[in-house]
Motif scaffolding. Structure first.
Motif, PDB file in Angstrom:
ATOM      1  N   GLN A  74       0.831  -1.210   0.000  1.00 51.23           N
ATOM      2  CA  GLN A  74       0.000   0.000   0.000  1.00 51.23           C
ATOM      3  C   GLN A  74       0.863   1.257   0.000  1.00 51.23           C
ATOM      4  OE1 GLN A  74      -2.392  -0.790   3.464  1.00 51.23           O
ATOM      5  NE2 GLN A  74      -4.106  -1.568   2.261  1.00 51.23           N
ATOM      6  N   GLU A  75       1.959   1.220   0.778  1.00 51.51           N
ATOM      7  CA  GLU A  75       2.867   2.374   0.780  1.00 51.51           C
ATOM      8  C   GLU A  75       3.493   2.563  -0.592  1.00 51.51           C
ATOM      9  OE1 GLU A  75       5.658   1.752   3.882  1.00 51.51           O
ATOM     10  OE2 GLU A  75       4.284   2.330   5.494  1.00 51.51           O
ATOM     11  N   GLY A  76       3.866   1.418  -1.221  1.00 50.99           N
ATOM     12  CA  GLY A  76       4.431   1.504  -2.566  1.00 50.99           C
ATOM     13  C   GLY A  76       3.431   2.058  -3.562  1.00 50.99           C
ATOM     14  N   LEU A  77       2.178   1.584  -3.471  1.00 53.15           N
ATOM     15  CA  LEU A  77       1.140   2.100  -4.356  1.00 53.15           C
ATOM     16  C   LEU A  77       0.895   3.579  -4.092  1.00 53.15           C
ATOM     17  CD1 LEU A  77      -1.452  -0.827  -4.290  1.00 53.15           C
ATOM     18  CD2 LEU A  77      -0.037  -0.118  -6.219  1.00 53.15           C
ATOM     19  N   SER A  78       0.911   3.946  -2.799  1.00 54.13           N
ATOM     20  CA  SER A  78       0.701   5.350  -2.453  1.00 54.13           C
ATOM     21  C   SER A  78       1.821   6.221  -3.008  1.00 54.13           C
ATOM     22  CB  SER A  78       0.606   5.496  -0.929  1.00 54.13           C
ATOM     23  OG  SER A  78       0.407   6.840  -0.569  1.00 54.13           O
TER      24      SER A  78
ATOM     25  N   GLU B  83       3.704   5.498  -5.611  1.00 57.19           N
ATOM     26  CA  GLU B  83       3.563   5.544  -7.061  1.00 57.19           C
ATOM     27  C   GLU B  83       2.415   6.466  -7.458  1.00 57.19           C
ATOM     28  OE1 GLU B  83       5.499   4.302  -9.480  1.00 57.19           O
ATOM     29  OE2 GLU B  83       6.832   3.887  -7.792  1.00 57.19           O
ATOM     30  N   TYR B  84       1.328   6.442  -6.646  1.00 58.88           N
ATOM     31  CA  TYR B  84       0.203   7.322  -6.951  1.00 58.88           C
ATOM     32  C   TYR B  84       0.613   8.790  -6.821  1.00 58.88           C
ATOM     33  CZ  TYR B  84      -4.332   9.635  -6.557  1.00 58.88           C
ATOM     34  OH  TYR B  84      -5.383  10.481  -6.730  1.00 58.88           O
ATOM     35  N   ARG B  85       1.330   9.103  -5.715  1.00 58.58           N
ATOM     36  CA  ARG B  85       1.782  10.490  -5.529  1.00 58.58           C
ATOM     37  C   ARG B  85       2.746  10.898  -6.648  1.00 58.58           C
ATOM     38  NH1 ARG B  85       2.038   8.736  -0.099  1.00 58.58           N
ATOM     39  NH2 ARG B  85       4.298   8.479  -0.262  1.00 58.58           N
ATOM     40  N   ARG B  86       3.600   9.957  -7.027  1.00 62.59           N
ATOM     41  CA  ARG B  86       4.555  10.247  -8.109  1.00 62.59           C
ATOM     42  C   ARG B  86       3.803  10.507  -9.415  1.00 62.59           C
ATOM     43  NH1 ARG B  86       7.322   6.943 -11.810  1.00 62.59           N
ATOM     44  NH2 ARG B  86       9.309   7.815 -12.531  1.00 62.59           N
ATOM     45  N   ALA B  87       2.808   9.645  -9.700  1.00 63.58           N
ATOM     46  CA  ALA B  87       2.021   9.826 -10.918  1.00 63.58           C
ATOM     47  C   ALA B  87       1.258  11.151 -10.879  1.00 63.58           C
ATOM     48  CB  ALA B  87       1.053   8.661 -11.093  1.00 63.58           C
ATOM     49  N   GLU B  88       0.708  11.471  -9.683  1.00 59.68           N
ATOM     50  CA  GLU B  88      -0.004  12.744  -9.539  1.00 59.68           C
ATOM     51  C   GLU B  88       0.936  13.921  -9.777  1.00 59.68           C
ATOM     52  OE1 GLU B  88      -3.451  13.768  -8.242  1.00 59.68           O
ATOM     53  OE2 GLU B  88      -3.580  12.040  -9.573  1.00 59.68           O
ATOM     54  N   SER B  89       2.139  13.819  -9.205  1.00 59.76           N
ATOM     55  CA  SER B  89       3.110  14.905  -9.371  1.00 59.76           C
ATOM     56  C   SER B  89       3.499  15.071 -10.833  1.00 59.76           C
ATOM     57  CB  SER B  89       4.351  14.619  -8.513  1.00 59.76           C
ATOM     58  OG  SER B  89       5.330  15.603  -8.704  1.00 59.76           O
ATOM     59  N   LEU B  90       3.749  13.931 -11.507  1.00 58.15           N
ATOM     60  CA  LEU B  90       4.106  14.001 -12.925  1.00 58.15           C
ATOM     61  C   LEU B  90       2.963  14.583 -13.741  1.00 58.15           C
ATOM     62  CD1 LEU B  90       5.928  10.575 -13.380  1.00 58.15           C
ATOM     63  CD2 LEU B  90       6.961  12.850 -13.399  1.00 58.15           C
ATOM     64  N   LEU B  91       1.727  14.168 -13.405  1.00 57.16           N
ATOM     65  CA  LEU B  91       0.570  14.670 -14.139  1.00 57.16           C
ATOM     66  C   LEU B  91       0.423  16.177 -13.959  1.00 57.16           C
ATOM     67  CD1 LEU B  91      -1.765  13.619 -15.884  1.00 57.16           C
ATOM     68  CD2 LEU B  91      -3.129  13.435 -13.801  1.00 57.16           C
ATOM     69  N   LEU B  92       0.645  16.645 -12.726  1.00 61.68           N
ATOM     70  CA  LEU B  92       0.512  18.080 -12.465  1.00 61.68           C
ATOM     71  C   LEU B  92       1.666  18.880 -13.065  1.00 61.68           C
ATOM     72  CD1 LEU B  92      -0.809  18.008  -8.792  1.00 61.68           C
ATOM     73  CD2 LEU B  92      -2.090  18.483 -10.882  1.00 61.68           C
TER      74      LEU B  92
END
Length: 356
Positions: free
Chosen positions: A145-149, A151-160
């Motif tokens: 879950q931490e890894g997914l979190s 990766e999610y934050r990383r994806a969000e940051s890249l998207l923004l």
């Protein structure tokens, strides 16, 4: 009942009274069975013969008689019939009385307790193993879950980094992004003499200069509420007035341009101050997201094209704006008028210069 010692009789009566089995043997000096009584069948001893040596009939007694000291006690003795007895030996003149007191219920109870203790131990061990497995599974799940979190934050940051926040939310909702904006201001800014200077300083310095320039463009866009749309080589494209409309889009983008020029002047490139050409125009545009895997948020329309051509026409270290942008600025900005200039694909255009 043959005459037995008083203590023996007391024990026998006590056992009979509590409905437990008891049996007794009288063994004479020749170690032969002189008398027997009680519940022998319960112990499987009914075949004992009077007058015969006790050692020949009771193998477990071999070597026990004569006892060195009486009375003598042997607890929990396994008998031939499968029962268990406490054996007590008492002296009586030249004879020995052997008393069998039933211990089978006690043995069975101990075995049940031992079995329960064993089962409890197995259950506790199983519980421990399951708890360890559960803890391991929970730890693995937590790490996952931490890894997914992350990766999610990383994806969000890249998207923004690619899209304005509101556009990113709409894109995540699987919405097609195609918007018309009636009034925005568009800016293009590039580094003067970039190609020639890059040849003389090498890749590392060139990359450092571009990194400095684009970081400054990002930081200032956040400060002034503008959107940096993209970079094209050494050129930056920015806009004010979208995705959220604002009436002061021209003023915001001009402030952005002025501070971007000042940030560039503080850096040196190939031994000379970093210099920019900047062009701004205001008007309607179309904005949207194109592509599927490598999508981009971009702007289209005459406003974008004219802003790019104004930037190309600007002098080094100059910020040129269109007549449309100048009208939106009002009296707060003192601008120098320029002669009408022929721009490719547009015709003659009136432009203004922001003060240096």
């Amino acid at each position: 009942m043959p005459r037995v010692p008083k203590e023996v009789r007391s024990w026998i009566y006590d056992f009979f009274y509590n409905e437990r089995s008891a049996a007794y043997l009288k063994i004479d000096a020749r170690q032969c069975i002189a008398a027997k009584g009680g519940n022998f069948e319960h112990y499987g001893l009914s075949s004992l013969r009077i007058g015969k040596p006790v050692a020949d009939q009771l193998e477990f007694m071999e070597g026990l008689l004569p006892c060195p000291e009486l009375p003598y006690h042997m607890p929990m003795v396994e008998l031939p019939g499968g029962c268990v007895a406490d054996l007590h030996l008492f002296g009586d003149g030249g004879s020995v009385w052997l008393l069998f007191l039933d211990a089978t219920p006690e043995r069975d109870n101990q075995q049940r307790l031992q079995q329960k203790a064993y089962e409890m131990t197995l259950l506790q061990e199983r519980e421990r193993q399951l708890n360890e497995k559960l803890q391991s599974t929970n730890e693995a799940l937590r790490e996952s879950q931490e890894g997914l979190s992350r990766e999610y934050r990383r994806a969000e940051s890249l998207l923004l980094n690619i899209l304005p926040a509101s556009i990113a939310e709409r894109l995540k909702a699987d919405e097609q992004i195609a918007d018309s904006h009636a009034e925005v201001s568009v800016l293009f800014a590039d580094i003067v003499g970039f190609t020639e200077r890059a040849r003389s300083v090498g890749a590392t310095t060139t990359l450092a200069i571009l990194n400095y320039f684009f970081k400054a463009a990002d930081l200032l866009s956040e400060q002034h509420g503008c959107e940096k749309i993209k970079t094209i080589g050494d050129c930056v494209m920015a806009v004010a007035g979208l995705p959220t409309a604002r009436s002061d889009h021209a003023q915001a983008l001009v402030h952005y341009a002025l501070e971007l020029r000042e940030a560039a002047r503080r850096e040196r490139f190939a031994g000379e101050p970093l210099s920019l050409r900047i062009g701004i125009h205001s008007g309607p545009i179309v904005a949207g997201v194109i592509g599927k895997r490598r999508f981009v948020y971009d702007l289209w329309g005459d406003t974008v094209n004219l802003a790019a051509r104004i930037q190309k026409a600007a002098e080094p270290d100059e910020i040129r704006i269109s007549d449309a942008t100048h009208k939106l600025l009002g009296p707060d900005f003192a601008c120098d008028p320029l002669e009408e200039t022929e721009l490719r694909g547009t015709g003659r255009v009136r432009m203004w210069r922001l003060p240096a």
